[in-house]
Design an enzyme around this catalytic site. Structure first.
Site, PDB file in Angstrom:
ATOM      1  N   GLU A   1      45.948  35.955  20.998  1.00  0.00           N
ATOM      2  CA  GLU A   1      44.974  36.021  20.757  1.00  0.00           C
ATOM      3  C   GLU A   1      44.528  35.686  19.224  1.00  0.00           C
ATOM      4  O   GLU A   1      43.446  34.634  19.777  1.00  0.00           O
ATOM      5  CB  GLU A   1      44.076  38.107  20.577  1.00  0.00           C
TER       6      GLU A   1
ATOM      7  N   ASP B   1      49.297  34.009  33.784  1.00  0.00           N
ATOM      8  CA  ASP B   1      47.962  33.187  33.897  1.00  0.00           C
ATOM      9  C   ASP B   1      48.907  31.989  32.879  1.00  0.00           C
ATOM     10  O   ASP B   1      49.559  31.064  33.403  1.00  0.00           O
ATOM     11  CB  ASP B   1      46.727  33.209  34.162  1.00  0.00           C
TER      12      ASP B   1
ATOM     13  N   GLU C   1      35.766  39.987  38.661  1.00  0.00           N
ATOM     14  CA  GLU C   1      36.570  39.963  37.733  1.00  0.00           C
ATOM     15  C   GLU C   1      38.101  39.756  38.720  1.00  0.00           C
ATOM     16  O   GLU C   1      38.999  38.677  38.215  1.00  0.00           O
ATOM     17  CB  GLU C   1      36.951  41.453  37.055  1.00  0.00           C
TER      18      GLU C   1
ATOM     19  N   GLU D   1      35.978  29.972  33.312  1.00  0.00           N
ATOM     20  CA  GLU D   1      37.436  28.932  33.831  1.00  0.00           C
ATOM     21  C   GLU D   1      37.258  28.603  35.069  1.00  0.00           C
ATOM     22  O   GLU D   1      37.584  27.075  34.993  1.00  0.00           O
ATOM     23  CB  GLU D   1      39.085  30.195  34.306  1.00  0.00           C
TER      24      GLU D   1
HETATM   25  C1  DMJ Z   1      40.359  33.040  26.622  1.00  0.00           C
HETATM   26  O1  DMJ Z   1      40.497  33.242  25.208  1.00  0.00           O
HETATM   27  C2  DMJ Z   1      41.326  32.110  27.403  1.00  0.00           C
HETATM   28  O2  DMJ Z   1      40.841  31.291  27.925  1.00  0.00           O
HETATM   29  C3  DMJ Z   1      42.584  33.280  27.272  1.00  0.00           C
HETATM   30  O3  DMJ Z   1      44.051  32.156  28.435  1.00  0.00           O
HETATM   31  C4  DMJ Z   1      41.819  33.670  28.869  1.00  0.00           C
HETATM   32  N1  DMJ Z   1      41.317  34.383  28.303  1.00  0.00           N
HETATM   33  C5  DMJ Z   1      39.978  34.510  28.080  1.00  0.00           C
HETATM   34  C6  DMJ Z   1      39.189  33.495  28.981  1.00  0.00           C
HETATM   35  O4  DMJ Z   1      38.365  34.180  29.969  1.00  0.00           O
END
Ligand code: DMJ
Length: 449
Positions: A108, A235, A332, A351
């Site tokens: 993060e 992902d 979600e 996304e």
């Molecule tokens: C963000 O912190 C980034 O896009 C990450 O890859 C996935 N989660 C969040 C947004 O959904």
């Protein structure tokens, strides 16, 4: 009334404009950004996040790391919000310090802080952004001291103490764009080498059919959970395999990407009469174990389009949009066989809008702006609060939750803006977006490591 003023008024009133009036959407999104930023300034100044229902603040750790202002800074620059950007910059240089006795989540803090600092440095030119980036990256390096080279999930920014050996491909693999860029900017290869070694370690442990699992022990190298999919925990592993090739031109990443996406496209797709999805399978057998797809999975059309598979991207984008419109805003996690929301929350994720932006860029088809318009309208309407924008506890009941993550400003509103802004706002081909939507400029022919 001059046109710009009229647009501003329309935006402030939340008026709905014809879908082809891109300038109106641009102003609506800028107004939304200003609303959220004003809430942060007035109620959460100096903290990581605004709490949008109660008008308070929230920090991730015992000390604030200024997540929202840093993550949002390049969006301000792209939107031409110069006063806001100047205020954020002052705050960052006055009070951001990584010398904190806190266990930071490596993934993060890399995608949000390090990614933001690199882009801020490239866009603004102030050397202090680079100095902060180097300081942060050096504090993350102890996480990589494992027998496998895969990093721990947490590292204490002051002491270097590491914790949580059960990591996952996304958190291990989504570090190379930021750390690799730092190697290019400093001439110090250590950052690139550590991040690449961790990725190789995951790739080398792929199953005989070429898939990775959901969680892995970074000390023993054993898989912990063997579900394979493109959802959370995996992902952006795929995203960075391709983007590392795109940004650095390192052929090792091209090989890893090509082998990986071949396996993904062989085992994950679930073509049903009523839609085309990527589901969950067992990494060793390819046997389907769940028919779930969610808000995080919606990054995939963007990645498919970027890597040249526009046909597949178009098919999957239709499903993402179906997931969105089934509830008026996306859940979600969805069971795509029943169209029930398995996890009904919406946490302001970007996304699906990101994918609409990529598809519009690659096809020029107005359908993607129409999709974007629908999605942006519902986000701005259903999540708006007095102080900012709030996650939804449920897309069914529309109950709001007191959380506005920094990616709402860094990503969701940025992609919404770019989808409707004139193309010259950002030269798409000259940048690679990190997974937090920080556009990293290419380093030129010397970039190969
Ligand atoms: C963000 O912190 C980034 O896009 C990450 O890859 C996935 N989660 C969040 C947004 O959904």
């Amino acid at each position: 009334m001059p046109r710009r003023a009229a647009l501003l008024v329309a935006a402030a009133l939340g008026c709905t404009a014809p879908a082809d009036d891109a300038a109106v959407v641009v102003e609506q999104v800028r107004e939304a950004f200003r609303h959220a930023w004003t809430g942060y300034v007035e109620h959460a100044w100096g903290h990581d996040e605004l709490t949008p229902l109660t008008g308070g603040s929230r920090d991730w750790y015992d000390a604030s790391l200024l997540m929202t202002p840093l993550d949002a800074f390049d969006t301000m620059l792209l939107m031409g919000l110069d006063d806001e950007a100047a205020a954020a910059k002052r705050l960052i240089f006055d009070s951001l310090s990584f010398d904190r006795d806190v266990p930071a989540q490596v993934f993060e803090i890399t995608i949000r802080h390090l990614g933001a600092l690199i882009t801020a440095y490239q866009m603004d030119g102030d050397q202090r952004f680079l100095a902060l980036a180097i300081d942060l990256a050096d504090r993350l390096l102890p996480a990589f001291e494992t027998p496998t080279g895969m990093p721990y999930r947490y590292v204490n920014l002051r002491t270097g103490a590491i914790s949580d050996s059960i990591n996952n491909p996304a958190e291990i693999g989504t570090l190379i764009l930021e750390l690799g860029s730092l190697s290019n900017l400093t001439g110090n290869p250590v950052y690139y080498d550590k991040a690449k070694r961790g990725m190789r370690a995951v790739f080398d442990r792929r199953s005989p059919i070429g898939l990775v699992g959901e969680t892995i022990d970074v000390v023993t190298g054993d898989w912990d959970r063997t579900a394979s999919h493109i959802s959370g925990r995996i992902d952006s592993w795929y995203e960075y395999l391709y983007k590392a090739w795109r940004l650095f031109g390192d052929p090792d990443f091209r090989r890893m990407w090509e082998e990986s996406i071949t396996a993904v496209n062989r085992y994950l797709p679930d073509a049903r009469q009523d839609g085309y999805w990527y589901g969950h399978v067992d990494m060793n057998t390819g046997e389907r174990i769940a028919t779930q797809f969610g808000a995080l999975d919606a990054f995939m059309p963007a990645l498919l389009a970027l890597s040249g598979d526009v046909d597949q991207a178009v098919r999957l984008m239709e499903s993402c949009y179906r997931m969105w419109t089934a509830f008026g805003i996306e859940p979600e996690v969805l069971d795509y066989t029943t169209m029930d929301a398995v996890y009904p929350g919406y946490v302001l994720r970007p996304e699906a809008i990101e994918s609409a932006y990529y598809l519009y860029h690659f096809t020029g088809d107005p359908r993607y702006r129409e999709m974007g318009r629908t999605m942006i309208d519902s986000v701005l309407t259903l999540t708006r609060t007095e102080f900012g924008f709030a996650a939804l506890a449920s897309v069914v009941t529309r109950e709001q939750r007191d959380r506005m993550q920094s990616f709402f400003l860094a990503e969701t509103l940025k992609y919404a803006y770019l989808l409707f802004a004139p193309p010259e706002t950002l030269d798409f081909d000259a940048v690679t977006f990190n997974t937090e939507a920080h556009p990293i400029r290419a380093f030129g022919p010397d970039a190969r490591q």
